[in-house]
Design a protein around this motif. Sequence first.
Motif, PDB file in Angstrom:
ATOM      1  N   HIS A  79      -7.081  -4.191  10.493  1.00  0.00           N
ATOM      2  CA  HIS A  79      -5.992  -3.968  11.450  1.00  0.00           C
ATOM      3  C   HIS A  79      -6.086  -2.539  11.974  1.00  0.00           C
ATOM      4  O   HIS A  79      -6.328  -1.599  11.215  1.00  0.00           O
ATOM      5  N   MET A  89      -2.449   2.279   5.481  1.00  0.00           N
ATOM      6  CA  MET A  89      -1.589   1.194   5.955  1.00  0.00           C
ATOM      7  C   MET A  89      -2.266  -0.165   5.792  1.00  0.00           C
ATOM      8  O   MET A  89      -1.602  -1.163   5.504  1.00  0.00           O
ATOM      9  N   ASP A 145       1.299   1.463  12.516  1.00  0.00           N
ATOM     10  CA  ASP A 145       2.682   0.993  12.436  1.00  0.00           C
ATOM     11  C   ASP A 145       3.671   2.113  12.137  1.00  0.00           C
ATOM     12  O   ASP A 145       4.861   1.977  12.400  1.00  0.00           O
ATOM     13  N   ALA A 146       3.196   3.197  11.567  1.00  0.00           N
ATOM     14  CA  ALA A 146       4.087   4.311  11.220  1.00  0.00           C
ATOM     15  C   ALA A 146       3.367   5.632  11.492  1.00  0.00           C
ATOM     16  O   ALA A 146       2.133   5.700  11.497  1.00  0.00           O
ATOM     17  N   ARG A 180      -1.289  -3.648   3.110  1.00  0.00           N
ATOM     18  CA  ARG A 180      -1.228  -5.075   3.442  1.00  0.00           C
ATOM     19  C   ARG A 180      -1.742  -5.953   2.307  1.00  0.00           C
ATOM     20  O   ARG A 180      -1.495  -7.166   2.310  1.00  0.00           O
ATOM     21  N   ALA A 225      -3.596  -1.192  14.153  1.00  0.00           N
ATOM     22  CA  ALA A 225      -2.306  -0.775  14.711  1.00  0.00           C
ATOM     23  C   ALA A 225      -1.667   0.269  13.806  1.00  0.00           C
ATOM     24  O   ALA A 225      -1.535   0.056  12.598  1.00  0.00           O
TER      25      ALA A 225
END
Length: 871
Positions: free
Chosen positions: A157, A179, A161-162, A183, A159
């Motif tokens: 991934h 991150m 996210d934070a 997951r 992206a």
Amino acid sequence: MSNAQGNILEDEELIDTLSRSKATSVEISVKVEEAAKTEAEIDHTRNAYRGVATHASVLFFAISDLSLVDPMYQYSLGWFIQLYETSIENSNRGLKINERTVDLIDCITFTLYAQVCRSLFGKHTLMFAFLLCVKILQQDGQIDALEWRFVLAGGSHNAMDARNPASTWLTDKAWLDIMNLNRLENFQGFVTDFTNNIAHYKKIFDSVDAHLEPLDPLWEPKVSQFQRLCFLRCIRPDKIVPAVKVFITHHLDDRYVEPPPMDLKRCLQDSSINTPLIFILSAGADPMADLLKLAEESRFAKKFEKVSLGQGQGPKAERVLQLGMERGWWICLENCHLSTSWMPKLNSILQGISKNPQVHKDFRLWLTSMPTPDFPVAVLQHSIKMTMEPPQGLKANMLRSYNRFNDVYLNSCQAKPEEWKMMLWSLSLFHAVIQDRRKFGPLGWNKTYDFTDGDLSVCIAQIKMFLETYQDIPFAVIRFLCGEINYGGRVTEEQDRRLIKTLLDSFVTPEALHEGYKFSQAGTYFMPAPADVKSYLAAIADFPSTPHPEIFGLHENADITGAQNETNELFVTVLSMQPRAGATGAAGQREALVMNNCMDMVAKLPHEFYTQDVLHVYPTTYSESMNTVLVQECIRYNGLLAMITLSLKECLKALKGLVVMSPDLEDVATSVYNNQVPEQWNTVAYPSLKPLSAWMADLVERFSFIQKWIDIGLPKVYWISGFFFPQAFLTGTLQNYARKKNIPIDAISFDFKVMEVYDEIGIVFQPEDGCYIRGLFLEGARWNSKYMCLAESRAKELYSRMPIVWLNPMKDKPPPGSNVYNCPMYKTLTRHGILSTTGHSTNFIMYMDLPCDKPEKHWIARGVALFTSLK
């Protein structure tokens, strides 16, 4: 009874027969019960050893795929069974069953490890131990498949996210990996805990032994040794290799971290008349001295024959082999890789040995070969393989050089005895430096060159001749011969030729003929007083086992780069051996992941460019070459997009069973699972080292850059990283200026001015001439915005961002001054490229003049370069 007559109660013979039948029946019943009991005991005992058999099958499949790493790593089932039986014979007997099975498993595992390791190159021994350990734990269900995938390939991934909570020391790439780690099922909530314990994790990041540092109290009891690798992959990938050693030691034994030294006598004992012994060579390795010594010790020196294979040597080798088999000689066939057409004949000769009872029992066949896929697999599978490599490391190379010398040789130059000894030391150290610099990968050399002892010997012979012939030592001539011919003859890259001449200047110089001359700034490596061999060996013994990068001219961060390269090589090698399908559950999990990732990528793919519309808005004109550049970029990106779209959609159909899963589609599915760019995409794509998830995000960003250009017009600042073919863009910029000023384009070159801003928001207008570019990164140095010049890298900062640069075309540009570094610019960190059909390198772009406050040779030795793309 059917034949009995009269009263059967009075028939004594019948009664006796019945009595005996009854007794026999009872006896049979007892024996049947005993047999059933014995069978049950046998089954119980056999089942107790079932774990040993399962373990052995795991070991065999661990070695069966090693041929994917190197074609010489071939092992047959028959060879494995023989090793298995030998291990059982050599194991401890008389133990209880539980202890016996544990001992058998240990004995079989280590015997296999030791036998296989002697046939592996040094760089693959740790990989094999790691793979062995993981396979065993996977069989026991102790390793999660998704965690194993994360360790090898990273997260899929891309992206964010934070927001990065520690941007001052934690890179965005590392935060993205954390991150992705979050997951995984066993790491859910880790991001929150990491954010709440920044100080603790910064301590781990800064630690010299980061792989030994505990996680925070909440997570330390939860994670296994393997899961610790997942965490280290995120923030300290340079510590993966020592962490893998700890992991192996924890689950197996410390014996599996360092393979046992090769014992040539033991190899001879394991051989037979139909089991050849094969030396697998690497550049600079020659086993002949060790083999001749063994022949002398075994009293076969007078019964030893060798043939160096090559064109026309096959018939001679056959004759020598026939004599050897009849008379019990040792036969050595050298350089089998140079006679691949004769290898099938050798295979047939060896197959006939087992059927020929006249072969002498003392006959032995020794073979030497570089790795080649043409070597007969049958010979490799039924042979004893041994790898031969030159010593690794600066200290080992110096010891190797001086162990070849003796006092007579050191005193052989009567004209200038002291200068001779000093130059011998200086050149030997130079040879060791350029050899060991290869461990830093592209930062050390653009390509890996196989410098040999022969190069050093030729240079030494020439130096001795000059010392005996000339009154004044011709240093310039010696540097030319060494840097341009003897060593330089192997160097093909222009940047590497510049580097080797720069390094040579520090070793072949009049200053080096003074006792105490420092070859490195710290003075660890210096010129000792002229002495004998024993004194020189004592001086070498004081060298550190792991040399500091400064002796190579590199920054201390180079050690991190070298460690990360080692980690990447380990994971890429293991990843290449992973099966394309596993057990039913694992296969279903894999297919679901691949399908989800494919659908996600299809959804994110940008729209193609409408070339005709672009041509209408940006027609080909004499005054604006950028229009042609734009259209060509659109065409190239459309071709890549068409390939990606078709292969992803077909792969989804194949996963659903709607079309046949062809080899090409299976390669796409495997690459998606491994987070790698499929090979068929690479054939039509731009050079990139990014994993698939980052590669797709980069592709979308490139399309966005081109689309913005189409929608708005010429950019104020060009993102040079976004060009498929940046050389065309640079040529177009020069062409625009040449046509504007009516000057021949051959008389124009770029002048470079580094701006004070990093982002295009700080640029208001396009320059009158030339263009602004962004998207460059520095390796080996950083840009000092205060003094506007190159500066030393910060600790642990491997790459630094460059400000916007103005490419200003100039007619008859004067040569740069002394405080300028002619910095090479590449597309990717591999640096090395090949000459494409356009006449340009597939990687190198151009040189850029950058101001500096130190001599240019300092930055050349540092390996400083610019890049348009990182990993």
